[in-house]
Design a protein around this motif. Structure first.
Motif, mmCIF file in Angstrom:
data_model
loop_
_atom_site.group_PDB
_atom_site.id
_atom_site.type_symbol
_atom_site.label_atom_id
_atom_site.label_comp_id
_atom_site.label_asym_id
_atom_site.label_seq_id
_atom_site.Cartn_x
_atom_site.Cartn_y
_atom_site.Cartn_z
ATOM 1 N N ALA A 33 63.752 29.623 24.989
ATOM 2 C CA ALA A 33 63.927 30.628 26.042
ATOM 3 C C ALA A 33 65.092 31.534 25.675
ATOM 4 C CB ALA A 33 64.204 29.940 27.379
ATOM 5 N N ALA B 207 64.592 30.916 34.633
ATOM 6 C CA ALA B 207 64.596 31.422 36.011
ATOM 7 C C ALA B 207 65.924 31.106 36.692
ATOM 8 C CB ALA B 207 63.443 30.822 36.799
ATOM 9 N N TRP C 26 55.726 34.315 26.099
ATOM 10 C CA TRP C 26 55.655 34.621 27.518
ATOM 11 C C TRP C 26 56.842 35.490 27.881
ATOM 12 C CZ3 TRP C 26 54.441 30.214 25.118
ATOM 13 C CH2 TRP C 26 53.166 29.669 25.350
ATOM 14 N N TYR D 180 59.757 25.064 22.941
ATOM 15 C CA TYR D 180 59.721 26.361 23.626
ATOM 16 C C TYR D 180 61.146 26.889 23.704
ATOM 17 C CZ TYR D 180 54.986 25.096 24.781
ATOM 18 O OH TYR D 180 53.665 24.738 24.688
ATOM 19 N N ALA E 19 59.165 37.355 30.943
ATOM 20 C CA ALA E 19 59.531 37.251 32.356
ATOM 21 C C ALA E 19 59.807 38.627 32.944
ATOM 22 C CB ALA E 19 60.765 36.371 32.507
ATOM 23 N N TRP F 277 55.379 35.900 35.186
ATOM 24 C CA TRP F 277 55.283 35.670 33.744
ATOM 25 C C TRP F 277 54.020 36.322 33.207
ATOM 26 C CZ3 TRP F 277 59.114 33.630 30.932
ATOM 27 C CH2 TRP F 277 60.103 32.921 31.598
ATOM 28 N N SER G 216 62.332 36.011 27.658
ATOM 29 C CA SER G 216 61.061 35.525 27.143
ATOM 30 C C SER G 216 61.157 34.057 26.754
ATOM 31 C CB SER G 216 60.634 36.346 25.922
ATOM 32 O OG SER G 216 61.583 36.171 24.875
ATOM 33 N N VAL G 217 59.993 33.468 26.582
ATOM 34 C CA VAL G 217 59.881 32.114 26.060
ATOM 35 C C VAL G 217 58.913 32.196 24.880
ATOM 36 C CG1 VAL G 217 59.108 29.757 26.492
ATOM 37 C CG2 VAL G 217 60.321 31.008 28.285
ATOM 38 N N HIS H 291 51.670 36.386 29.691
ATOM 39 C CA HIS H 291 51.410 35.777 28.388
ATOM 40 C C HIS H 291 51.072 36.921 27.436
ATOM 41 C CE1 HIS H 291 49.114 32.483 25.977
ATOM 42 N NE2 HIS H 291 50.200 32.887 25.378
ATOM 43 N N GLU I 117 57.053 24.754 30.953
ATOM 44 C CA GLU I 117 57.537 24.737 32.333
ATOM 45 C C GLU I 117 59.058 24.558 32.390
ATOM 46 O OE1 GLU I 117 54.981 22.840 31.189
ATOM 47 O OE2 GLU I 117 53.362 24.028 32.070
ATOM 48 N N GLN J 113 60.705 27.878 31.217
ATOM 49 C CA GLN J 113 60.600 28.923 32.241
ATOM 50 C C GLN J 113 61.514 28.625 33.427
ATOM 51 O OE1 GLN J 113 56.312 28.936 32.785
ATOM 52 N NE2 GLN J 113 56.113 30.768 31.512
#
Length: 110
Positions: free
Chosen positions: A73, A95, A52, A71, A54, A44, A63-64, A46, A88, A91
């Motif tokens: 995604a 993932a 964020w 958040y 990926a 990741w 992205s997030v 920033h 978290e 993400q």
């Protein structure tokens, strides 16, 4: 030696001589099973305040983005995966989705 191979459409009988069966057995015994890694490497970055990005196995993974106190995604195609209470969670969900969406990317994690 005779072996019957059955598929939903047809049933065929194959006849193999002993030498061919022995050769197949030797070849199968010599092949080392290759286990695919569970996941590609995910990193990741920033980028900006509240964003964020990926990198999934060397490819853009999505992205997030922080929107208000949530958040959001988005996957590699720009489709929204969902919005989450924590970075978290966002993400981890992305993932998991990438692992299913991009199986050809999976390679040994260094």
């Amino acid at each position: 030696m005779s072996i019957t191979a059955t598929t939903p459409q047809t049933q065929r009988e194959l006849t193999l001589d002993t030498e061919t069966v022995d050769t197949i057995a030797i070849l199968e015994a010599g092949v080392a099973p290759t286990a695919r890694p569970a996941r590609a490497k995910l990193t990741w970055t920033h980028e900006d305040d509240g964003e964020w990005v990926a990198n999934y196995g060397g490819y853009f993974g999505g992205s997030v983005d922080k929107v208000a106190n949530r958040y959001v995604a988005s996957d590699t195609f720009g489709l929204v995966v969902g919005d989450f209470a924590s970075l978290e969670d966002a993400q981890a969900n992305l993932a998991d989705r990438l692992h299913v969406m991009l199986p050809p990317v999976i390679r040994p994690v260094a």
